[in-house]
Design a protein around this motif. Structure first.
Motif, short mmCIF file in Angstrom:
data_model
loop_
_atom_site.label_atom_id
_atom_site.label_comp_id
_atom_site.label_asym_id
_atom_site.label_seq_id
_atom_site.Cartn_x
_atom_site.Cartn_y
_atom_site.Cartn_z
N ARG A 96 -46.72 -17.91 81.05
CA ARG A 96 -46.41 -16.55 80.62
C ARG A 96 -44.91 -16.30 80.49
N GLU A 97 -44.13 -16.62 81.50
CA GLU A 97 -42.69 -16.34 81.46
C GLU A 97 -42.01 -17.09 80.33
N ARG A 98 -42.37 -18.36 80.16
CA ARG A 98 -41.77 -19.16 79.08
C ARG A 98 -42.12 -18.58 77.71
N ILE A 99 -43.38 -18.23 77.53
CA ILE A 99 -43.83 -17.69 76.24
C ILE A 99 -43.15 -16.36 75.93
N LEU A 100 -43.06 -15.50 76.92
CA LEU A 100 -42.44 -14.19 76.70
C LEU A 100 -40.95 -14.32 76.40
N ALA A 101 -40.29 -15.26 77.06
CA ALA A 101 -38.87 -15.46 76.79
C ALA A 101 -38.65 -15.94 75.35
N GLU A 102 -39.50 -16.86 74.90
CA GLU A 102 -39.37 -17.37 73.53
C GLU A 102 -39.72 -16.28 72.52
N TRP A 103 -40.78 -15.52 72.82
CA TRP A 103 -41.17 -14.42 71.93
C TRP A 103 -40.02 -13.42 71.79
N SER A 104 -39.43 -13.05 72.91
CA SER A 104 -38.34 -12.07 72.89
C SER A 104 -37.14 -12.60 72.10
N ARG A 105 -36.83 -13.87 72.27
CA ARG A 105 -35.70 -14.47 71.54
C ARG A 105 -35.89 -14.36 70.04
N ARG A 106 -37.14 -14.51 69.58
CA ARG A 106 -37.42 -14.52 68.16
C ARG A 106 -37.61 -13.12 67.55
N TYR A 107 -38.25 -12.22 68.32
CA TYR A 107 -38.78 -11.00 67.67
C TYR A 107 -38.34 -9.67 68.27
N GLU A 108 -37.54 -9.70 69.31
CA GLU A 108 -37.22 -8.46 70.04
C GLU A 108 -36.56 -7.40 69.16
N ALA A 109 -35.93 -7.80 68.08
CA ALA A 109 -35.19 -6.85 67.25
C ALA A 109 -36.07 -5.72 66.70
N LYS A 110 -37.37 -5.98 66.58
CA LYS A 110 -38.26 -4.94 66.04
C LYS A 110 -39.04 -4.19 67.12
N ALA A 111 -38.66 -4.37 68.38
CA ALA A 111 -39.33 -3.65 69.46
C ALA A 111 -38.91 -2.18 69.46
N GLU A 112 -39.86 -1.28 69.70
CA GLU A 112 -39.51 0.12 69.80
C GLU A 112 -38.64 0.35 71.04
N LYS A 113 -37.82 1.37 71.01
CA LYS A 113 -36.96 1.67 72.14
C LYS A 113 -37.82 2.25 73.28
N LYS A 114 -37.50 1.86 74.50
CA LYS A 114 -38.26 2.36 75.67
C LYS A 114 -37.77 3.75 76.03
#
Length: 348
Positions: free
Chosen positions: A330-348
């Protein structure tokens, strides 16, 4: 006359004393209630019914909820490891509970009705640290009205969602915040293999308008016409359609990501006996009949019912899911996902 006044005064004093006694008894009864702090990712519109039914069956216990999306609840529990606050976790993804178990945070306990729980919806240890309630799976909410306006074809598969025609038209849950988002990502990586899975998400990312911090929100957005396509889960899809939104519910043919909502007792809780009462109740037929109003696949098959707008063969549509793999990576996958796609995440 003086005798009458004294008599009335005495009666008043006795009545006041009796009232005080009754108030004292009521206060004592209230004080005698055990309060359990429950951390949960259950939908807000489910918690009220579950809480009411449990407290009716066990008036000696009062439940207080801290509710948020799966990823946020998981992160909070891990952050509080040195000073845990929760007594019980109720309605959080099994893959998250497996992480907590590895940290030694969960108390093994076998609820009374454990023998009737599906084998694939509980910790396989003889005395489990988590026991399932229901299963939730990914689903696509497709707004037919908005799709008509934009001349979008109806998708039938995950692969279809990478077509250029869907550019900017799709919303999806952020996998670090939402259990629904993570079960999708974990499923794609298992179905396609990691290399092809990441390539798929790269292509899908081109069509994403926003990654939300809620598993329900993409379907609500699709229902409201904000985005034509919302990647969500079957409960929210069914409820959104039932509430009148012009959506079709699509179950992509490659297979559906899924996870189990489960219950666990915190090892740190000083209210172990009350926590066990809730764990016992969570796998009763009564509790499962409440879950049946929201989910098509339950821990107790005897309570399962057909859910409106959800295919009766939903189980056959589920992708193969290795819970141990999904939890361990989980941690590895989420880190890689965030590196690639975080730019389109809605603001918290």
């Amino acid at each position: 006359m003086r005798h009458a006044v004294v008599s009335w005064s005495r009666r008043f004093t006795l009545a006041a004393a009796a009232a005080c006694t009754l108030l004292g008894l009521a206060s004592a009864a209230h004080a005698a209630k055990t309060e359990l702090l429950v951390y949960s990712a259950l939908e807000a519109d489910q918690i009220k019914a579950y809480k009411t039914a449990f407290e009716k069956a066990h008036p000696e216990i009062e439940l207080k909820f801290v509710r948020d999306s799966t990823g946020i609840i998981t992160a909070r529990l891990l952050a509080e490891k040195a000073n845990p606050q929760a007594d019980v976790i109720w309605g959080v993804a099994a893959t998250s509970l497996m992480l907590l178990d590895k940290q030694g945070m969960l108390q093994p306990y076998a609820p009374r009705n454990l023998g009737k729980v599906r084998a694939n919806m509980r910790d396989p240890q003889a005395t489990p640290t988590w026991v399932g309630m229901d299963l939730w799976s990914s689903a696509v909410c497709f707004n037919t009205v908005e799709a008509g306006k934009r001349k979008l074809s109806t998708p039938a598969s995950w692969a279809d969602l990478t077509r250029p025609e869907y550019k900017g038209s799709i919303t999806m849950p952020h996998p670090a915040s939402s259990g629904t988002g993570y079960l999708m990502v974990a499923a794609w990586l298992q179905i396609m293999g990691e290399e092809k899975g990441w390539a798929y998400m790269d292509a899908l990312h081109q069509n994403i308008g926003v990654y939300t911090h809620s598993g329900s929100k993409p379907c609500r957005q699709a229902g409201a016409g904000e985005f034509p396509v919302g990647l969500s889960f079957e409960y929210r899809a069914s409820k959104t359609k039932k509430d009148g939104a012009p959506i079709d519910i699509i179950f992509p043919r490659e297979g559906l990501g899924w996870d189990v909502e489960a219950t666990a007792i915190m090892k740190s809780s000083k209210k172990q006996e009350a926590a066990k009462v809730l764990a016992d109740w969570s796998v009763t037929p009564e509790a499962n009949r409440l879950y049946a109003a929201n989910f098509a696949v339950l821990a107790l098959p005897e309570a399962q019912e057909k859910l409106e707008f959800i295919p009766a063969n939903l189980e056959s549509l589920l992708a193969r899911n290795d819970f141990n793999w999904a939890a361990a990576h989980r941690e590895r996958i989420l880190a890689e996902w965030s590196r690639r796609y975080e730019a389109k995440a809605e603001k918290k």
